[in-house]
Design an enzyme around this catalytic site. Sequence first.
Site, PDB file in Angstrom:
ATOM      1  N   ARG A  81      -0.201  97.991   7.572  1.00  0.00           N
ATOM      2  CA  ARG A  81      -0.754  99.135   8.180  1.00  0.00           C
ATOM      3  C   ARG A  81      -0.717  98.824   9.864  1.00  0.00           C
ATOM      4  O   ARG A  81      -0.717  99.813  10.549  1.00  0.00           O
ATOM      5  CB  ARG A  81      -2.243  99.130   7.588  1.00  0.00           C
ATOM      6  N   HIS A 207      -9.796 112.199   4.762  1.00  0.00           N
ATOM      7  CA  HIS A 207      -8.732 111.043   4.685  1.00  0.00           C
ATOM      8  C   HIS A 207      -9.153 110.262   3.558  1.00  0.00           C
ATOM      9  O   HIS A 207      -8.243 109.838   2.700  1.00  0.00           O
ATOM     10  CB  HIS A 207      -8.559 110.113   5.997  1.00  0.00           C
ATOM     11  N   GLU A 235      -7.486 103.104  -3.564  1.00  0.00           N
ATOM     12  CA  GLU A 235      -5.916 102.649  -3.614  1.00  0.00           C
ATOM     13  C   GLU A 235      -5.939 100.879  -3.514  1.00  0.00           C
ATOM     14  O   GLU A 235      -5.048 100.436  -4.028  1.00  0.00           O
ATOM     15  CB  GLU A 235      -5.187 103.059  -2.446  1.00  0.00           C
ATOM     16  N   HIS A 269      -3.487 108.200  -5.303  1.00  0.00           N
ATOM     17  CA  HIS A 269      -3.260 106.693  -5.840  1.00  0.00           C
ATOM     18  C   HIS A 269      -3.921 106.253  -6.850  1.00  0.00           C
ATOM     19  O   HIS A 269      -3.350 106.109  -8.007  1.00  0.00           O
ATOM     20  CB  HIS A 269      -3.448 105.965  -4.173  1.00  0.00           C
ATOM     21  N   ASP A 320       4.766 109.748  -0.415  1.00  0.00           N
ATOM     22  CA  ASP A 320       4.027 108.970   0.627  1.00  0.00           C
ATOM     23  C   ASP A 320       4.624 108.304   1.777  1.00  0.00           C
ATOM     24  O   ASP A 320       4.919 109.004   2.744  1.00  0.00           O
ATOM     25  CB  ASP A 320       3.283 108.031  -0.246  1.00  0.00           C
TER      26      ASP A 320
END
Length: 454
Positions: A81, A207, A235, A269, A320
Amino acid sequence: MSIIWAEQALTAEGWAKDVRLEIGGDGRITDVQAGHKPEGHTVGALLPAPANSHSHAFQRAMAGLTERRGEHATDSFWTWRQLMFRFLDALTPEQVQAIAALVQMEMLEAGFATNVEFHYLHHQPGGQPYDHLGEMAGRIAAAAEISGIGLTLLPVHYQFGGCDQRPLGPGQIRFGNDTEQFARLVEDARAALTTLPTDATLGVAPHSLRAVSQADLRNAATLLPDGPVHLHLAEQIPEVQEVQANWHARPVEWALENLPLDSRWCLIHLTQMQPHETEALAKTGAVAGLCPLTEASLGDGIFDAVRWMNNGGRISIGSDSNIRISMAEELRQLDTSQRLRDHTRAALATADLSTGHRLFDAICKGGAQAAGRGSGKLEVGAWADLLALDTDHLDLAGVQGDTLLDSFVFTGDNRMITDVWSAGRHMVQHGRHIHRDKITATYRKAVKPLRDGL
């Protein structure tokens, strides 16, 4: 009006032979009949084309660039990330449009008729809004004009850096909006879709539980009363731990207790659920938005598809991070992960449907629901979202019915797909997007400075 004739087709009533399908000028199916002589555009096997229900288009340009270990002894979603945040800091609107057009082209060539874009890259580097707040949303719509894909655009609401409502960090700052500004962004996104054909759809996406206030999560479905609502949920293990620590419940437990979950919702997810959560959430009518290739790449975990589907749960498939866009490979990853976990085979088949048929039916129905789109089946009145498989392909030759779908899912890839229509727009012909050369040339030019800068 246009006519397609197929040797075999998966109609709303089941498999049929010598099928004549008629598409009206508005992009909808006007007639489906079996037992006809060939006419019009002839194909081997005709199927509904599902929606790709979850995409972050810009991440496609990162494919292959994040496979080295970082400074820590172990790598994870959270280190990936940070690399993603650094990458997106350099993206311009022109680059985002070029990348999105390539992603949409590859979705079409993979058999998807619709791009459901979970769109959270809104502002300039540093977080300053563009002069036109919806600049980036307009770029996604402009890409769809080029690619011809059906678009469901989901502007993403992103407020905080975590459940404790800490400020957004440097990488996240391009995503952030307060409640009032986000409402204006949604209206700008609505305006951007007016340049597209009438099958374009607008939804909304808080989100995640980490990134949006509890009040705005509860109110998300009211912002667009008729549109789909998408949400990342459960997730990663650290995500579960953070929600538990701050909100005193696991993410799915909190959502079941506090959100008006129904068929408008698509929950992305869901790889960290306990059995009781899986069973309860499946019964709400919400769709599970699954992205098996990305979930495997990021080490998210394995979605409990067996328990979910056996409790009436609905599923859709997305790509994704877009490191690989392939419907067959996503479905194969979904099924084989169940086999590996449970030490079994054909766990998702039923007494009536083979594995491939059950999964394909599920993503057609669930994908249409997640996209807020009247598609997913070959019947009069539905959007003409169609894909054709090459029945001369080595692994499909002489294959009929359910075995054809099983062969596509378990031996196939994009090379089995000959044609794709999105709301009647015939965008893939002979296995290639009709604008492939132009789209790929623009993409190459756009990403070169990005890669040179890494």
